[in-house]
Design a protein around this motif. Structure first.
Motif, PDB file in Angstrom:
ATOM      1  N   GLY A  79     -26.870  -3.749   1.059  1.00 47.92           N
ATOM      2  CA  GLY A  79     -27.963  -2.784   0.921  1.00 47.92           C
ATOM      3  C   GLY A  79     -28.377  -2.222   2.268  1.00 47.92           C
ATOM      4  N   CYS A  80     -28.479  -3.097   3.267  1.00 40.65           N
ATOM      5  CA  CYS A  80     -28.861  -2.650   4.606  1.00 40.65           C
ATOM      6  C   CYS A  80     -27.822  -1.670   5.143  1.00 40.65           C
ATOM      7  CB  CYS A  80     -28.991  -3.844   5.553  1.00 40.65           C
ATOM      8  SG  CYS A  80     -30.367  -4.922   5.150  1.00 40.65           S
ATOM      9  N   GLY A  81     -26.552  -1.945   4.859  1.00 42.27           N
ATOM     10  CA  GLY A  81     -25.487  -1.039   5.292  1.00 42.27           C
ATOM     11  C   GLY A  81     -25.645   0.326   4.660  1.00 42.27           C
ATOM     12  N   ASN A  82     -26.034   0.320   3.406  1.00 42.97           N
ATOM     13  CA  ASN A  82     -26.290   1.559   2.687  1.00 42.97           C
ATOM     14  C   ASN A  82     -27.361   2.391   3.396  1.00 42.97           C
ATOM     15  OD1 ASN A  82     -25.769   3.114   0.391  1.00 42.97           O
ATOM     16  ND2 ASN A  82     -27.641   2.380  -0.583  1.00 42.97           N
ATOM     17  N   GLU A  83     -28.400   1.713   3.822  1.00 43.65           N
ATOM     18  CA  GLU A  83     -29.496   2.390   4.513  1.00 43.65           C
ATOM     19  C   GLU A  83     -29.033   2.942   5.870  1.00 43.65           C
ATOM     20  OE1 GLU A  83     -32.375   3.449   3.853  1.00 43.65           O
ATOM     21  OE2 GLU A  83     -33.026   3.864   5.915  1.00 43.65           O
ATOM     22  N   ILE A  84     -28.150   2.197   6.544  1.00 46.74           N
ATOM     23  CA  ILE A  84     -27.637   2.663   7.838  1.00 46.74           C
ATOM     24  C   ILE A  84     -26.799   3.931   7.650  1.00 46.74           C
ATOM     25  CG2 ILE A  84     -26.016   2.083   9.696  1.00 46.74           C
ATOM     26  CD1 ILE A  84     -27.100  -0.824   9.473  1.00 46.74           C
ATOM     27  N   VAL A  85     -25.975   3.922   6.615  1.00 51.60           N
ATOM     28  CA  VAL A  85     -25.173   5.107   6.299  1.00 51.60           C
ATOM     29  C   VAL A  85     -26.098   6.300   6.046  1.00 51.60           C
ATOM     30  CG1 VAL A  85     -23.733   6.134   4.493  1.00 51.60           C
ATOM     31  CG2 VAL A  85     -23.159   3.885   5.432  1.00 51.60           C
ATOM     32  N   VAL A  90     -17.261  17.119   8.290  1.00 54.09           N
ATOM     33  CA  VAL A  90     -16.162  16.215   8.650  1.00 54.09           C
ATOM     34  C   VAL A  90     -16.610  15.245   9.751  1.00 54.09           C
ATOM     35  CG1 VAL A  90     -13.838  16.088   9.635  1.00 54.09           C
ATOM     36  CG2 VAL A  90     -14.385  17.821   7.925  1.00 54.09           C
ATOM     37  N   PHE A  91     -17.399  15.748  10.704  1.00 53.30           N
ATOM     38  CA  PHE A  91     -17.900  14.881  11.778  1.00 53.30           C
ATOM     39  C   PHE A  91     -18.776  13.750  11.219  1.00 53.30           C
ATOM     40  CE2 PHE A  91     -17.114  16.191  16.240  1.00 53.30           C
ATOM     41  CZ  PHE A  91     -16.229  17.217  15.990  1.00 53.30           C
ATOM     42  N   TYR A  92     -19.674  14.104  10.277  1.00 52.10           N
ATOM     43  CA  TYR A  92     -20.519  13.065   9.676  1.00 52.10           C
ATOM     44  C   TYR A  92     -19.681  12.081   8.886  1.00 52.10           C
ATOM     45  CZ  TYR A  92     -25.013  14.992  11.059  1.00 52.10           C
ATOM     46  OH  TYR A  92     -26.089  15.400  11.796  1.00 52.10           O
ATOM     47  N   LEU A  93     -18.681  12.625   8.170  1.00 49.56           N
ATOM     48  CA  LEU A  93     -17.807  11.751   7.397  1.00 49.56           C
ATOM     49  C   LEU A  93     -17.125  10.743   8.322  1.00 49.56           C
ATOM     50  CD1 LEU A  93     -16.682  11.180   4.578  1.00 49.56           C
ATOM     51  CD2 LEU A  93     -14.816  12.779   5.072  1.00 49.56           C
ATOM     52  N   PHE A  94     -16.706  11.231   9.499  1.00 49.76           N
ATOM     53  CA  PHE A  94     -16.068  10.360  10.480  1.00 49.76           C
ATOM     54  C   PHE A  94     -17.038   9.256  10.935  1.00 49.76           C
ATOM     55  CE2 PHE A  94     -15.764   9.627  15.120  1.00 49.76           C
ATOM     56  CZ  PHE A  94     -14.575   8.914  15.153  1.00 49.76           C
ATOM     57  N   LEU A  95     -18.283   9.681  11.277  1.00 51.94           N
ATOM     58  CA  LEU A  95     -19.292   8.704  11.717  1.00 51.94           C
ATOM     59  C   LEU A  95     -19.534   7.631  10.663  1.00 51.94           C
ATOM     60  CD1 LEU A  95     -22.320  10.506  13.423  1.00 51.94           C
ATOM     61  CD2 LEU A  95     -20.841   8.729  14.381  1.00 51.94           C
ATOM     62  N   VAL A  96     -19.691   8.090   9.423  1.00 50.74           N
ATOM     63  CA  VAL A  96     -19.993   7.163   8.333  1.00 50.74           C
ATOM     64  C   VAL A  96     -18.811   6.222   8.101  1.00 50.74           C
ATOM     65  CG1 VAL A  96     -20.386   7.002   5.852  1.00 50.74           C
ATOM     66  CG2 VAL A  96     -21.693   8.636   7.220  1.00 50.74           C
TER      67      VAL A  96
END
Lengths: 231, 259
Positions: free
Chosen positions: A155-161, A201-207
């Protein structure tokens, strides 16, 4: 006729977004860490804190989950300087203001995942810890929290994303991160579709990178009984 | 402190949970090296009594004394030091699921008794060896059988050097074939002179171990006395009637009760 996309990408869009990417990381990194720290602390206090502290912590969560993040970002950047206490007011630069907004908002959400994790651990384990002579604080920090954190991690990972993406709101207070840079390039070049699709695409890369790191963390913390099911 | 004076004593414990009087003025005491067995139907208050005895459940009124001095439940330091000296074994083990067997035993040694990691490890290994689990030290609770979990729990309690152990139906959550290994550990403890209060339905086992049976019903101590006395052939005791009912259900041979 404008230059082809690839040329536009390599000469103007690419370098611009890469610079914005670094600024985004400067905002996201501390926000994630602070947010997790706040979430952990507030989550524990909401479950095990004394009643008045629980009340305050619950109030914090209601406030920061209940108002739009844009409003919070504007508050910390535009409104905070007008609040004078004893003649002193705080003026935050754009990047610190963004970090404060995101960390506080993220912390409110994170605390909810932590709270769920804490409540999922059987009360018997606290009783066993106290029966060994531990104080409530010791029982929570060395027995309940390590387990709750493992349970809360997805869940925390979800919030970070999610935070990675809402960091784009920093552009509204003049931070030239990914979205801010993209907006400027789009305005100057009139190539909205190409610019914003590339931004995606940049955000997709970050995520994707963040998801991988979270996986590693999950695996590193994995113990029998708390492992991620392997398919 | 003389041999005969009680190690642990409870005076007039009263507890109401959810509107029910779970304990109705219960008093008991136990001397060094004695074994007392709590029996009685479910809901009699055995579990609540044991948890009141180490103040995990604060009694509404009544007093708990360790070696003659009353424990002040509001004094946190005193409470923690008291609980260290009273070992507790739970029906559902309550092992710390994120820690290996070794760490389960070691964690309180380091956090509560402030032992160095080296000393704590040495002690933890010794206790695991005592319950026959030296080779399982690295395993996590998820990988242990019920009987092994309960033995780790016993090792964890023993590591704190308790003056008295409270065992709350230690074998009730176990598969029948795993009960024996836990009972063997408990028997060793009793023979080694550990002071124990044990709530159990293992009548024939505890009859061979107990100095005294305490029969509870509806929050009161109804009968107490030596197993031989209460289970004697001609005895017309509630304890005997209850035990006969249990043995009928579980198929324990009646002959086992006779001393």
């Amino acid at each position: 006729m404008s230059t082809p996309y690839l040329e536009f990408l390599s000469t103007e869009l690419g370098p611009g977004l890469v610079a914005g990417l670094w600024t985004s990381l400067v905002v996201i990194g501390p926000s994630v860490l602070l947010g997790a720290l706040i979430g952990l602390t507030v989550g524990v206090l909401r479950v095990y804190g004394p009643v008045p502290v629980r009340f305050v912590a619950n109030g914090y969560v209601s406030l920061f989950r209940g108002t739009p993040l844009v409003v919070q970002v504007f508050f910390w950047y535009f409104a905070l300087p007008f609040i004078k206490i004893g003649g002193v007011s705080i003026v935050l630069d754009p990047i610190p203001a963004a970090i404060v907004s995101f960390a506080l908002c993220s912390g409110a959400y994170q605390s909810e995942y932590i709270r769920g994790g804490l409540n999922s651990i059987k009360r018997g384990q606290i009783r066993a810890a106290m029966a060994l002579g531990m104080t409530t604080r010791q029982a929570v920090t060395s027995v309940v929290l390590p387990q709750a954190f493992r349970r809360a991690l997805p869940g925390c990972g979800n919030e970070i994303v999610y935070l990675i993406k809402y960091s784009s709101l920093a552009s509204l207070i003049t931070v030239n991160e990914l979205t801010g840079t993209a907006t400027t390039i789009a305005k100057n070049s009139w190539r909205n579709i190409e610019v914003f699709c590339t931004l995606g695409v940049f955000y997709l890369f970050l995520v994707t990178v963040a998801t991988g790191l979270l996986r590693l963390l999950e695996d590193w913390l994995s113990v029998p009984g708390f492992e991620r099911p392997k398919s | 402190m003389s041999e005969s004076s009680p190690i642990l004593e409870a005076r007039g414990l009263v507890k109401t949970l959810g509107g029910n009087r779970v304990l109705e003025n219960v008093s008991l005491n136990i001397g060094r090296g004695r074994v007392k067995v709590l029996i009685g139907p479910s809901g009699a208050g055995k579990s609540t009594l044991l948890q009141c005895l180490n103040l995990l459940i604060p009694p509404d009124s009544g007093r708990v004394l360790l070696e003659g001095s009353e424990i002040d439940a509001r004094n946190r330091r005193e409470l923690c030091s008291f609980r260290q000296q009273v070992g507790m074994i739970f029906q559902d083990f309550n092992l710390f699921d994120h820690l290996s067997a070794l760490d389960n035993v070691r964690v309180a040694l380091m956090k509560v008794r402030r032992m160095s990691k080296l000393d704590a490890t040495e002690r933890a290994v010794a206790e695991l060896t005592r319950v026959g689990l030296a080779d399982k030290a690295a395993l996590y609770p998820a990988n242990l059988s019920g009987g092994q979990k309960q033995r780790v729990a016993i090792a964890r309690a023993l590591a704190m050097d308790p003056k008295v152990m409270l065992l709350d139906e230690p074998t009730s959550a176990l598969d029948p074939e795993l009960i024996g290994e836990v009972l063997a550990v408990i028997r060793d403890l009793a023979q080694g002179g550990m002071t124990m209060i044990l709530a159990t339905h293992q009548i024939s086992f505890s009859a061979g171990l107990a100095d005294e049976f305490i029969f509870m019903e509806r929050g009161r101590i109804v009968e107490q006395g030596s197993p031989a006395e209460l289970l004697a052939k001609g005895a017309n005791s509630r304890t005997k009637a209850f035990c006969a009912k249990i043995s009928e259900l579980t198929g324990e041979a009646d002959a086992e009760f006779r001393q």
